[in-house]
Design a protein around this motif. Structure first.
Motif, mmCIF file in Angstrom:
data_model
loop_
_atom_site.group_PDB
_atom_site.id
_atom_site.type_symbol
_atom_site.label_atom_id
_atom_site.label_comp_id
_atom_site.label_asym_id
_atom_site.label_seq_id
_atom_site.Cartn_x
_atom_site.Cartn_y
_atom_site.Cartn_z
ATOM 1 N N GLN A 72 52.853 56.178 6.277
ATOM 2 C CA GLN A 72 53.112 55.111 5.323
ATOM 3 C C GLN A 72 54.469 55.312 4.650
ATOM 4 N N PRO A 73 55.216 54.218 4.481
ATOM 5 C CA PRO A 73 56.511 54.327 3.803
ATOM 6 C C PRO A 73 56.337 54.405 2.288
ATOM 7 N N ALA A 74 57.418 54.643 1.582
ATOM 8 C CA ALA A 74 57.398 54.591 0.116
ATOM 9 C C ALA A 74 57.431 53.127 -0.316
ATOM 10 N N PHE A 75 56.716 52.823 -1.404
ATOM 11 C CA PHE A 75 56.647 51.444 -1.885
ATOM 12 C C PHE A 75 57.213 51.346 -3.300
ATOM 13 N N GLU A 76 57.780 50.203 -3.584
ATOM 14 C CA GLU A 76 58.254 49.892 -4.930
ATOM 15 C C GLU A 76 57.372 48.773 -5.483
ATOM 16 N N PHE A 77 56.672 49.060 -6.598
ATOM 17 C CA PHE A 77 55.797 48.061 -7.211
ATOM 18 C C PHE A 77 56.572 47.271 -8.254
ATOM 19 N N ARG A 78 56.257 45.973 -8.336
ATOM 20 C CA ARG A 78 56.948 45.122 -9.299
ATOM 21 C C ARG A 78 55.974 44.188 -10.008
ATOM 22 N N SER A 79 56.261 43.925 -11.279
ATOM 23 C CA SER A 79 55.569 42.900 -12.061
ATOM 24 C C SER A 79 56.588 41.834 -12.400
ATOM 25 N N SER A 80 56.245 40.575 -12.125
ATOM 26 C CA SER A 80 57.205 39.495 -12.365
ATOM 27 C C SER A 80 57.445 39.256 -13.845
ATOM 28 N N ASN A 81 56.535 39.708 -14.695
ATOM 29 C CA ASN A 81 56.681 39.506 -16.140
ATOM 30 C C ASN A 81 56.246 40.780 -16.853
ATOM 31 N N GLY A 93 48.505 36.803 -20.993
ATOM 32 C CA GLY A 93 49.286 35.954 -20.104
ATOM 33 C C GLY A 93 49.013 36.301 -18.659
ATOM 34 N N GLN A 94 49.880 35.820 -17.762
ATOM 35 C CA GLN A 94 49.738 36.100 -16.340
ATOM 36 C C GLN A 94 51.043 36.633 -15.769
ATOM 37 N N THR A 95 50.920 37.458 -14.750
ATOM 38 C CA THR A 95 52.079 37.987 -14.046
ATOM 39 C C THR A 95 51.733 38.123 -12.575
ATOM 40 N N SER A 96 52.772 38.168 -11.737
ATOM 41 C CA SER A 96 52.579 38.359 -10.299
ATOM 42 C C SER A 96 52.962 39.783 -9.937
#
Length: 490
Positions: free
Chosen positions: A92-101, A119-122
């Motif tokens: 498995q490769p390294a992953f970068e996690f992101r939150s849109s907000n 609220g909501q975020t992606s």
């Protein structure tokens, strides 16, 4: 010229190596398969073919433990790289996690999401140029919390148990496990969001787990569950349960009451039914386990309680009282039962009197009747178990307060006898049991159970108080109660 024979290929594992056309094979997934050529009845030797894993990243699968959390709550996300066939990569490769907000929720390099504001975020995971489909996370404001108080003891020795865990499950498949600090008395105050829970599972290593169904923990209140008497897993065989049923308004024995044992603390499948005899007594022999015992008789309001049946032993559950159905629209009944000790617990009801004072019905003043209403102490029990019963036949408009006084240990501010008495108060209206209160943990001689606001008799408000204090003399019980939050009434 002779034509060459027709030859075909077969694969021993088509999901690994698939044959297409007469003599062509293509790899499907990593693994090993045997190829055999066949012409008529003649077959070749088997050739082993190894299909190597395609480790080219084609897509990313992102999953999170929860799609809705409260502020300061967490959800753990994991990412998995897939090849073009949808199979996980062996490396498995390294992953970068992101939150849109990030103002709504942040996500750590390890994939832990923390709620910040409602609220909501992606949420996405990325590796190189490949990004996962987005997952929507909702963050909500913290739910108001309530407390469930549970006492856990060994069913055989009655010793307090430590190392207990409690799993609260809502109607959706969302469960929260609470592991409180050990308590020498086995009393656990569990702080959970106020809600109705589909299941509460109590676990202790070496003991049978107990499961309660459909429990409500009101926000801002302490709800006291009846003591849970845990059964050691080593206990087997049949045990006996016996007791007696009395009329709540007279204290007389009740014959012809149907006692039904249902398996489980919340009672599901009927295991056995018996009928009380002329002295109100009954006895059941049941396999070791937890049961709900219900009592029913025509013209009376059915009730239920739990029992832990211990193999090779007899459990005496004492006296239980059945209330006759109430026929008047303004009628209420409050019934107190408890265990063998202390011998004398007293019911007290105070409320508004016509002269502007407050009436006080108890063992020394059993009736109050004036233009505002009529209240009567039907039964005063002084030798354990109860019942002690108060009936309101004409509604006094205003605030009523119901309390239980430990007359046997009156004035002892250090006494735990009332708290350990197993006292239970049931509130009846019409043909229904509308509330049950179990005595909480504490020291003192007075259990202030509830207030009942009948200022508007059409919209009564039953308010749990559920506190233990010390007053001493019976006459001192008449004090203004604190007001908490009302519960809904039918």
């Amino acid at each position: 010229m002779t034509s060459p024979p027709a030859i075909s290929l077969t694969s021993s594992a088509p999901d690994v190596l698939a044959v297409s056309g007469a003599m062509t094979a293509a790899g499907v997934k990593a693994g090993t398969a045997n190829l055999i050529a066949r012409s008529g009845s003649v077959t070749s030797n088997a050739v082993s073919v190894t299909v190597a894993q395609d480790n080219t990243l084609a897509s990313i699968q992102l999953t999170c433990s929860a799609d809705s959390i409260e502020t300061s709550g967490t959800s753990t996300c994991t990412a998995r790289g897939l090849n073009s066939a949808g199979a996980p990569l062996t490396t498995q490769p390294a992953f970068e996690f992101r939150s849109s907000n990030a103002a709504v929720a942040t996500i750590s390099p390890g994939g832990v999401v923390t709620g910040v504001t409602p609220g909501q975020t992606s949420l996405t995971a990325r590796s190189g140029t490949v990004t996962s489909p987005a997952l929507t996370l909702t963050v909500t404001a913290p739910a108001a919390r309530g407390t469930m108080q549970v006492t856990v003891r060994d069913a055989s020795t009655r010793a307090a148990l430590s190392g207990v865990s409690f799993e609260f499950c809502r109607t959706t498949p969302t469960c929260v496990t609470v592991r409180p600090a050990d308590n020498p008395a086995g009393v656990y105050n569990l702080d959970v969001p106020g809600d109705t829970y589909a299941r509460l599972v109590i676990r202790k290593d070496g003991y049978r787990e107990g499961e309660y169904l459909n429990l409500t923990v009101p926000a801002g209140q302490t709800t006291v569950l009846e003591p849970f008497l845990a059964l050691d897993q080593a206990i087997q065989g049949d045990g006996t349960v016996h007791g007696r049923v009395l009329d709540a308004t007279t204290g007389a024995a009740l014959a012809g009451v149907t006692i039904t044992a249902r398996a489980g603390l919340s009672g599901s499948q009927v295991t056995q039914s018996v009928t009380s005899d002329a002295s109100g007594r009954y006895s059941l022999t049941l396999p070791t386990g937890y049961y709900a015992l219900s009592a029913s008789k025509s013209g009376y309001i059915s009730t239920s309680s739990t029992v832990s049946v211990i193999g090779q032993q007899t459990v005496d559950v004492g006296d239980r009282a059945l209330s006759p159905e109430l026929t008047g629209s303004g009628e209420w009944r409050f019934v107190l039962n408890w265990g063998a000790e202390p011998s004398d617990l007293d019911s007290h009801l105070t409320g508004p009197a016509a002269d502007g004072s407050r009436f006080h019905v108890a063992w020394y003043a059993r009736t109050s009747t004036d233009s505002l209403g009529s209240v009567n102490l039907d039964v005063d029990d002084t030798d354990s178990y109860g019942p002690e019963t108060i009936t309101v036949t004409e509604t006094p408009e205003g605030l009523l307060r119901y309390s239980v006084h430990d007359y046997s240990d009156r004035g002892d501010s250090q006494s735990g006898a009332l708290s350990s008495s197993g006292a239970r108060v049931q509130v009846f209206r019409g043909t229904a049991l509308i509330a049950t209160y179990n005595v909480p943990s504490g020291q003192g001689d007075l259990w202030t159970v509830f207030t009942l606001d009948l200022t508007d008799p059409n919209t009564p408000k039953l308010v749990p108080v559920n506190t233990i204090s010390t007053v001493g003399a019976s006459e001192q019980v008449q004090r203004t109660p604190g007001v908490k939050h009302p519960i809904s009434l039918p």
